[in-house]
Design a protein around this motif. Sequence first.
Motif, PDB file in Angstrom:
ATOM      1  N   MET A  67       0.754  -1.450  -0.409  1.00 36.92           N
ATOM      2  CA  MET A  67      -0.197  -0.060  -0.084  1.00 36.92           C
ATOM      3  C   MET A  67       0.969   1.552   0.040  1.00 36.92           C
ATOM      4  N   ASP A  68       0.904   2.100  -0.781  1.00 33.65           N
ATOM      5  CA  ASP A  68       1.392   3.322  -1.225  1.00 33.65           C
ATOM      6  C   ASP A  68       0.476   4.859  -0.706  1.00 33.65           C
ATOM      7  N   VAL A  69       0.512   5.091   0.304  1.00 33.50           N
ATOM      8  CA  VAL A  69      -0.460   6.491   1.147  1.00 33.50           C
ATOM      9  C   VAL A  69      -0.116   7.243  -0.170  1.00 33.50           C
ATOM     10  N   THR A  70       1.190   7.852  -0.596  1.00 34.17           N
ATOM     11  CA  THR A  70       1.892   8.379  -1.380  1.00 34.17           C
ATOM     12  C   THR A  70       0.954   8.998  -2.294  1.00 34.17           C
ATOM     13  N   GLN A  71       0.036   7.679  -2.690  1.00 37.13           N
ATOM     14  CA  GLN A  71      -0.735   7.938  -3.952  1.00 37.13           C
ATOM     15  C   GLN A  71      -1.492   8.544  -4.111  1.00 37.13           C
ATOM     16  N   TRP A  72      -2.243   8.945  -2.532  1.00 34.10           N
ATOM     17  CA  TRP A  72      -3.337   9.434  -2.443  1.00 34.10           C
ATOM     18  C   TRP A  72      -3.477  10.443  -1.868  1.00 34.10           C
ATOM     19  N   THR A  73      -2.075  11.150  -1.298  1.00 36.01           N
ATOM     20  CA  THR A  73      -2.075  12.429  -0.435  1.00 36.01           C
ATOM     21  C   THR A  73      -1.495  13.748  -1.228  1.00 36.01           C
ATOM     22  N   ARG A  74      -2.808  14.700  -1.403  1.00 32.94           N
ATOM     23  CA  ARG A  74      -2.580  15.855  -2.267  1.00 32.94           C
ATOM     24  C   ARG A  74      -0.884  16.498  -2.374  1.00 32.94           C
ATOM     25  N   PRO A  75      -1.132  17.057  -3.984  1.00 27.84           N
ATOM     26  CA  PRO A  75       0.215  17.077  -4.149  1.00 27.84           C
ATOM     27  C   PRO A  75       0.890  17.757  -3.014  1.00 27.84           C
ATOM     28  N   ALA A  76      -0.213  19.072  -3.203  1.00 25.44           N
ATOM     29  CA  ALA A  76       0.248  20.182  -1.619  1.00 25.44           C
ATOM     30  C   ALA A  76       1.084  19.812  -0.725  1.00 25.44           C
ATOM     31  N   VAL A  77       0.822  18.469  -0.335  1.00 21.78           N
ATOM     32  CA  VAL A  77       0.984  18.154   0.757  1.00 21.78           C
ATOM     33  C   VAL A  77       2.386  17.161   0.404  1.00 21.78           C
ATOM     34  N   LEU A  78       2.085  15.948  -0.241  1.00 24.20           N
ATOM     35  CA  LEU A  78       3.536  15.854  -0.609  1.00 24.20           C
ATOM     36  C   LEU A  78       5.098  15.871  -0.813  1.00 24.20           C
ATOM     37  N   GLY A  79       4.479  17.332  -1.334  1.00 25.72           N
ATOM     38  CA  GLY A  79       6.035  18.415  -1.865  1.00 25.72           C
ATOM     39  C   GLY A  79       6.292  19.156  -0.939  1.00 25.72           C
ATOM     40  N   MET A  80       5.588  19.933   0.402  1.00 20.83           N
ATOM     41  CA  MET A  80       5.983  19.819   1.561  1.00 20.83           C
ATOM     42  C   MET A  80       6.505  19.671   2.424  1.00 20.83           C
ATOM     43  N   ALA A  81       7.147  19.790   3.056  1.00 25.21           N
ATOM     44  CA  ALA A  81       8.117  19.383   4.127  1.00 25.21           C
ATOM     45  C   ALA A  81       7.626  19.611   5.331  1.00 25.21           C
ATOM     46  N   GLY A  82       6.674  20.880   5.514  1.00 26.18           N
ATOM     47  CA  GLY A  82       5.791  20.346   6.581  1.00 26.18           C
ATOM     48  C   GLY A  82       6.972  21.444   7.766  1.00 26.18           C
ATOM     49  N   TYR A  83       5.861  21.836   8.100  1.00 29.92           N
ATOM     50  CA  TYR A  83       6.469  23.671   9.930  1.00 29.92           C
ATOM     51  C   TYR A  83       7.599  22.966  10.605  1.00 29.92           C
ATOM     52  N   ALA A  84       8.803  23.462  10.704  1.00 28.13           N
ATOM     53  CA  ALA A  84       9.944  22.808  11.755  1.00 28.13           C
ATOM     54  C   ALA A  84       9.663  23.575  13.421  1.00 28.13           C
ATOM     55  N   PRO A  85       8.339  23.995  14.636  1.00 28.13           N
ATOM     56  CA  PRO A  85       7.932  24.173  15.199  1.00 28.13           C
ATOM     57  C   PRO A  85       9.893  24.292  16.075  1.00 28.13           C
ATOM     58  N   GLY A  86      10.748  25.409  17.067  1.00 33.35           N
ATOM     59  CA  GLY A  86      11.401  25.126  17.508  1.00 33.35           C
ATOM     60  C   GLY A  86      11.271  23.915  18.757  1.00 33.35           C
ATOM     61  N   GLU A  87      12.208  23.635  18.950  1.00 31.39           N
ATOM     62  CA  GLU A  87      12.762  22.576  19.353  1.00 31.39           C
ATOM     63  C   GLU A  87      11.873  22.792  21.562  1.00 31.39           C
ATOM     64  N   GLN A  88      10.975  21.759  21.601  1.00 30.16           N
ATOM     65  CA  GLN A  88      10.366  21.297  22.698  1.00 30.16           C
ATOM     66  C   GLN A  88      10.334  20.420  23.823  1.00 30.16           C
ATOM     67  N   PRO A  89      11.726  20.484  24.619  1.00 27.48           N
ATOM     68  CA  PRO A  89      12.625  19.947  25.155  1.00 27.48           C
ATOM     69  C   PRO A  89      11.435  19.022  26.057  1.00 27.48           C
ATOM     70  N   GLN A  90      11.637  17.871  26.371  1.00 31.30           N
ATOM     71  CA  GLN A  90      11.014  16.842  27.936  1.00 31.30           C
ATOM     72  C   GLN A  90      10.837  17.999  28.974  1.00 31.30           C
ATOM     73  N   ALA A  91       9.694  17.566  29.317  1.00 30.16           N
ATOM     74  CA  ALA A  91       9.513  18.127  30.954  1.00 30.16           C
ATOM     75  C   ALA A  91      10.509  18.114  32.065  1.00 30.16           C
ATOM     76  N   ALA A  92      10.917  16.566  32.353  1.00 28.13           N
ATOM     77  CA  ALA A  92      12.592  16.492  32.777  1.00 28.13           C
ATOM     78  C   ALA A  92      13.432  17.487  32.225  1.00 28.13           C
ATOM     79  N   GLU A  93      13.375  17.684  31.228  1.00 31.41           N
ATOM     80  CA  GLU A  93      14.869  17.853  30.798  1.00 31.41           C
ATOM     81  C   GLU A  93      15.159  19.411  31.348  1.00 31.41           C
TER      82      GLU A  93
ATOM     83  N   VAL B  40       0.003  28.727   3.193  1.00 29.95           N
ATOM     84  CA  VAL B  40      -0.364  29.117   1.996  1.00 29.95           C
ATOM     85  C   VAL B  40      -0.468  27.735   1.406  1.00 29.95           C
ATOM     86  N   THR B  41       0.725  27.001   1.061  1.00 29.20           N
ATOM     87  CA  THR B  41       0.782  25.761   0.444  1.00 29.20           C
ATOM     88  C   THR B  41       0.271  25.235   0.519  1.00 29.20           C
TER      89      THR B  41
END
Length: 360
Positions: A1-27, A123-124
Amino acid sequence: MDVTQWTRPAVLGMAGYAPGEQPQAAERVIKLNTNENPYAPPQAVLDAMGAALGDALRLYPEPDSRSVREAAARAYGHGLQPQQVVAGNGSDDLLTIILRTFVDPGETVAALDPTYTLYEPLVTLQGGRYASAPWREDGGLPVDELAGLRAKVIFVTRPNAPTGHVCALSEVVELCTKTQAHGVVVLDEAYGDFADDHGLGLLPDCPNLIVTRSFSKSMCLAGARIGLGFMSVAIAEQMHKVRDSYNLDRVAQVAATAALDNLDAYAPLIAKIKSERARLTAALRQRGFDAPESQANFVLAKIPAGALDGRGWLAALRQKGILVRYFGHDPRLSDKLRITVGAPHENDALLAAVDGILVG
Ligand SMILES: *Cc1c(COP(=O)(O)O)cnc(C)c1O
């Protein structure tokens, strides 16, 4: 099964937003990387949230956050009516709602460069075309260039992230006037409470203006996810149709209302952050960083010439337990660190770590 065949091209083509690091509570780290407030929310806000934790959680919250919107109109003045306010699950939610309200696939959305890095992926995802215009050399808005893009939505961040500078409000008015025939101007005031002035007073003269505010930075409530948008009643009516029906949970609504009813309690916290901002800026300059004035709760500091590049500084600070933000993918920012203004002891720890790194 290849989920990419159903994924919207706009989603496939993007990396996704990278938020700043959120460390573990214990750190145990000193967290100067995502512009949170170093201080706890006022006790009145915590008490109100505590009181909301009970039987009523069985029930859906107010769908349109009416009490929050009424509190916002009371708190901010400027003749604002509750009908001019839309609440968001964080102000990022408002940005998404704005794009879903106004932008069809292929339509243009514009922003400045550099600016908040979330706009482009949003926007993408919407299928829009992202266009950017560089800030003028003096930090002003390139009004004619932006207007010439004929965008459905233009994002103006003020104070800007990650530079911390502000453009003149008169330029925002000029931009609104010149773009009225094409679309809306979003004045993103996530850091507005740390600045000398803000744009809520422009709304009566600018029917295509939307001002957004976040409770994550100045209001000590990043964990509660609350944002507010201010606009004409006509724009608010359209945005209410688009947002999720219950986009703010009960506890967040109670927190937002209590925060707005207790703005006085925030004034000393914001004043402290502003005075620490001045101290941190001066201290970084003394150490050879080029740190321009900021009107936000962070400083964008250019690293001094030396053995370490930006990535090296990021790693060296990380090793000393201090997190800052680094935008290495952008050549104009790769020699700079964005450092959140913390509490005095956190800023002291940062400066001590910088001294340690400088002596090698
Ligand atoms: C932090 C930030 C936001 C988002 O804030 P939330 O209310 O936490 O979603 C929006 N715009 C800018 C410029 C920001 O820096």
